[in-house]
Scaffold this motif. Structure first.
Motif, PDB file in Angstrom:
ATOM      1  N   THR A 114      52.040   6.074  51.840  1.00 33.58           N
ATOM      2  CA  THR A 114      53.302   5.445  52.452  1.00 33.58           C
ATOM      3  C   THR A 114      53.735   6.322  53.809  1.00 33.58           C
ATOM      4  OG1 THR A 114      54.399   7.138  51.186  1.00 33.58           O
ATOM      5  CG2 THR A 114      54.269   4.914  50.195  1.00 33.58           C
ATOM      6  N   THR A 394      61.971  -6.038  54.489  1.00 37.12           N
ATOM      7  CA  THR A 394      61.630  -5.041  53.854  1.00 37.12           C
ATOM      8  C   THR A 394      62.775  -3.907  53.509  1.00 37.12           C
ATOM      9  OG1 THR A 394      61.185  -3.820  55.923  1.00 37.12           O
ATOM     10  CG2 THR A 394      59.397  -5.173  54.909  1.00 37.12           C
ATOM     11  N   ARG A 395      63.816  -4.166  54.253  1.00 35.13           N
ATOM     12  CA  ARG A 395      65.091  -3.162  54.149  1.00 35.13           C
ATOM     13  C   ARG A 395      65.623  -3.177  52.749  1.00 35.13           C
ATOM     14  NH1 ARG A 395      69.709  -5.561  57.004  1.00 35.13           N
ATOM     15  NH2 ARG A 395      69.325  -7.084  54.841  1.00 35.13           N
ATOM     16  N   ASP A 396      65.801  -4.700  52.096  1.00 33.80           N
ATOM     17  CA  ASP A 396      66.408  -4.573  51.026  1.00 33.80           C
ATOM     18  C   ASP A 396      65.729  -4.691  49.692  1.00 33.80           C
ATOM     19  OD1 ASP A 396      68.834  -4.858  52.297  1.00 33.80           O
ATOM     20  OD2 ASP A 396      68.906  -7.039  52.278  1.00 33.80           O
ATOM     21  N   HIS A 397      64.341  -4.598  49.797  1.00 30.93           N
ATOM     22  CA  HIS A 397      63.638  -4.920  48.716  1.00 30.93           C
ATOM     23  C   HIS A 397      62.394  -3.822  48.806  1.00 30.93           C
ATOM     24  CE1 HIS A 397      65.290  -8.920  48.533  1.00 30.93           C
ATOM     25  NE2 HIS A 397      65.056  -9.062  49.668  1.00 30.93           N
ATOM     26  N   ASN A 398      62.090  -3.385  47.603  1.00 30.18           N
ATOM     27  CA  ASN A 398      61.043  -2.451  47.382  1.00 30.18           C
ATOM     28  C   ASN A 398      59.659  -3.054  47.145  1.00 30.18           C
ATOM     29  OD1 ASN A 398      61.070  -3.047  44.782  1.00 30.18           O
ATOM     30  ND2 ASN A 398      61.777  -1.036  43.921  1.00 30.18           N
ATOM     31  N   LEU A 399      58.614  -2.514  47.003  1.00 29.81           N
ATOM     32  CA  LEU A 399      57.304  -3.161  47.038  1.00 29.81           C
ATOM     33  C   LEU A 399      57.190  -4.236  46.017  1.00 29.81           C
ATOM     34  CD1 LEU A 399      54.657  -3.526  48.394  1.00 29.81           C
ATOM     35  CD2 LEU A 399      53.780  -1.604  47.357  1.00 29.81           C
ATOM     36  N   THR A 434      71.301   2.419  51.184  1.00 29.73           N
ATOM     37  CA  THR A 434      70.151   2.987  51.838  1.00 29.73           C
ATOM     38  C   THR A 434      69.213   1.733  52.144  1.00 29.73           C
ATOM     39  OG1 THR A 434      69.129   3.215  50.005  1.00 29.73           O
ATOM     40  CG2 THR A 434      70.111   5.036  50.940  1.00 29.73           C
ATOM     41  N   SER A 435      68.226   1.993  53.255  1.00 31.04           N
ATOM     42  CA  SER A 435      67.198   0.762  53.500  1.00 31.04           C
ATOM     43  C   SER A 435      65.968   1.276  52.602  1.00 31.04           C
ATOM     44  CB  SER A 435      66.843   0.876  55.097  1.00 31.04           C
ATOM     45  OG  SER A 435      67.990   0.300  55.755  1.00 31.04           O
ATOM     46  N   VAL A 436      65.214   0.357  52.060  1.00 31.43           N
ATOM     47  CA  VAL A 436      64.299   0.757  51.268  1.00 31.43           C
ATOM     48  C   VAL A 436      63.103   1.065  52.097  1.00 31.43           C
ATOM     49  CG1 VAL A 436      62.689  -0.039  49.555  1.00 31.43           C
ATOM     50  CG2 VAL A 436      65.118  -0.693  49.424  1.00 31.43           C
ATOM     51  N   ASP A 438      59.729   0.362  52.034  1.00 29.83           N
ATOM     52  CA  ASP A 438      58.333   0.876  51.330  1.00 29.83           C
ATOM     53  C   ASP A 438      57.255   0.134  52.144  1.00 29.83           C
ATOM     54  OD1 ASP A 438      59.552   1.666  49.142  1.00 29.83           O
ATOM     55  OD2 ASP A 438      58.887   0.275  47.695  1.00 29.83           O
TER      56      ASP A 438
END
Length: 618
Positions: A114, A394-399, A434-436, A438
């Motif tokens: 990561t 990609t800010r609101d969702h993890n992988l 927080t921004s995610v 991933d």
């Protein structure tokens, strides 16, 4: 007897996790490899505990002892020192053993890390990174073999194996990592991976990490592989959990490894070890569980797995076909901020009637909470027959969430996505959010396109192939457009199909973008952004407060005069039409951003673009 000879004669038991003991038993949670220098006695005790438990093979504490990963701890100049210290510690542990012990120099995989610096590394940088670490390990001349472990990317492992084979004649153990039994993340079967690694010269081929004994045992069943392949397995102690403090913990019982040890031997395994969550207790249990150390030939397959039949969906993506030869209009709408959606859908219907080719739906733009754009997109498509292009941040969702969203969109028949990072969460309604992040937007593009192969997140078949077309965002207002276009080339290499730009207010930027694309021979559909100004205050706000947008002095002065004259809307539309004229002289795609849900203004601009196609026909 050297390691290669030993592998021909008996099953060998390898050690287990290093990090698990350092984190769980010794309270250390930092750069574990640096402990070779700062706490060598701690590392020595770990090695000795595994040897006392009956391990025939131990591995050096060098999994992440490479320049790329050590940089995050500012230890990049300690690569040689750390690796050679690790070998010396392992040798010391072996000197006090009461049975023969073999030492493997460990080099871990990079794909999937990561850390941003690791993600950006080129193949050449990765090769140099591996060569540096390998050279440091081999300089001691006290290793019995090399262990390449935790490789999710088979192409990376094959490349690293080639480097290792060019530098040493020591036996090499290659371990892939799988997210599901019997298949790699890119859909390659474990059988195919073994065949490729064997052909490339690997001495022992196996798997480690992620999965426990149950699934890894399944992975070794019915392997159609050459009879002379040596196999290895390093399972986790089971699936991880979390303690009361949120720390990751493993609670797999050592007795479980005792039960599986003999099964692994019967499946033809030559090396049986452990990975995350395992301890010397698991090693001792493995030793107890083996009824014999005699090698067993791995079984010939009782059946040949058939490749799954894929159903292939083919969406029209009409606007991408049209934009090649005609002026094509996309309109961006923000989903409503409340539950009253009537105005939104009335506006969408009017846009459809005006001939809009697609509606792009922002994903909580400016980090402001709105109705989920996927829900709105489904209604536009299913209830109104409108083509939606869904922004996915990609800010609101993890992988996990990203891939679930992608699968959900396909199930709805929505296969046009704009992959973006998203505005920082702190800008929006909830500064504490927080921004995610991933993955980056380009990696999201790659994830989306993987579904077009009918392969899921774990590498398993989805039984149906999607037909996603992915857009990438681009800001033509950058100071050096010619340099910035390199980001477009990069996005294309990750699977981007077309570009949607930020709104422009200076036609010089439009021309610079067109010239740069032509100079670099980049042929990709581009939809250039236009957002009509509604007032002088709106213009000033965009210029001074919205990142990535700058208005020419002449435009600001025109809007200032319009405020005095009381005709701000009319001047804003005139400026937008002038921009559209300039855009259409160089591009076929126009992306109109709707300001404050002012559909009437946008409809006038849509009709203006449509007239250009009619004029061309006449």
């Amino acid at each position: 007897m050297n390691l290669r000879q030993a592998l021909q004669q008996r099953v060998l038991v390898a050690d287990g996790a290093m990090g698990t003991l350092l984190y769980g038993n010794y309270g250390i949670n930092s750069a574990f490899e640096n402990l070779n220098l700062t706490h060598p006695d701690t590392i020595l005790r770990v090695h000795q505990s595994y040897i006392q438990a009956g391990a025939d093979i131990i591995q050096t504490n060098t999994y992440a002892a490479n320049r790329l990963k050590l940089t995050r701890y500012d230890l990049q100049d300690q690569v040689t020192t750390i690796n050679q210290a690790a070998v010396r510690i392992a040798v010391t542990a072996r000197e006090h053993a009461d049975h023969p012990v073999y030492i493997l120099g460990t080099i871990g995989g990079l794909a999937g890390d990561t850390d941003a610096a690791v993600q950006r590394a080129t193949q050449a940088e990765i090769a140099a990174n591996v060569t540096e670490q390998l050279t440091a390990l081999l300089a001691t001349e006290q290793l019995d073999g090399i262990l390449l472990e935790t490789y999710y990317d088979l192409s990376e492992l094959l490349a690293v194996l080639k480097i290792v084979k060019a530098h040493t004649d020591l036996p090499v153990i290659t371990n892939v990592s799988m997210l599901a039994a019997g298949v790699l993340r890119n859909g390659t079967s474990f059988t195919d991976a073994i065949v490729q690694l064997h052909a490339a010269g690997a001495d022992v081929i196996g798997t480690n990490c992620r999965l426990g004994p149950y699934y890894l045992a399944q992975s070794f069943e019915n392997l159609a592989i050459p009879a002379d392949v040596k196999l290895a397995v390093y399972p986790n102690s089971g699936l991880p959990g979390t303690d009361q403090d949120g720390a990751i913990v493993y609670d797999g019982e050592p007795s479980y490894f005792e039960e599986y040890a003999e099964r692994f031997r019967q499946l033809g395994l030559s090396i049986i070890g452990g990975c995350c969550g395992t301890t010397p207790l698991h090693t001792a249990a493995t030793v107890r569980g083996l009824s014999s150390r005699s090698l067993v030939p791995h079984n010939a397959p009782t059946h040949v797995a058939q490749a799954p039949t894929l159903v292939t969906t083919k969406s029209q993506h009409r606007f991408l076909h049209k934009v090649v030869t005609e002026k094509t209009v996309l309109v961006e709408l923000d989903p409503p901020r409340d539950f009253d959606t009537r105005k939104f859908f009335r506006g969408a219907e009017r846009l459809k009637a005006a001939g809009v080719d697609g509606i792009t739906l922002s994903d909580n733009s400016l980090a402001t909470v709105r109705i989920a754009n996927t829900a709105i997109a489904a209604q536009l498509k299913l209830n109104y027959g409108i083509t939606p292009i869904v922004h996915l941040t990609t800010r609101d969702h993890n992988l996990i969430g990203l891939q679930s969203e992608i699968m959900g969109l396909h199930s709805l028949g929505i296969e046009d996505i704009l992959a973006v990072t998203g505005d920082p969460a702190k800008l929006g309604d909830f500064p504490g959010a927080t921004s995610v992040g991933d993955v980056r937007s380009v990696e999201l593009m790659k994830l989306i396109k993987q579904f077009n192969s009918g392969i899921g997140p774990t590498g398993k078949s989805l039984k149906e192939a999607s037909d996603f077309r992915v857009a990438g965002a681009f800001n033509p207002n950058a100071y050096r457009t010619d340099v910035s276009t390199k980001s477009i080339s990069r996005k294309l290499s990750y699977g981007c199909d077309y570009i949607i730009t930020q709104p422009v207010y200076d036609l010089a930027n439009v021309d610079a973008l067109a010239d740069a694309l032509a100079a670099n021979q980049i042929d990709v559909p581009v939809f250039v952004g236009v957002m009509p100004l509604v007032s002088r205050r709106n213009a000033e706000f965009l210029h001074h407060e919205v990142h990535g947008i700058r208005l020419p002095k002449s435009v600001l002065e025109r809007m200032q005069q319009a405020e005095l004259d009381g005709n701000e809307r009319a001047v804003g539309i005139t400026i937008a039409k002038e921009l559209i004229d300039g855009i259409c002289a160089r591009f076929n795609g126009v992306h109109i951003v709707t300001p404050f849900n002012r559909f009437k203004t946008v409809l006038e601009l849509v009709n203006y673009v449509q007239q250009k196609n009619l004029t061309k026909v006449q």
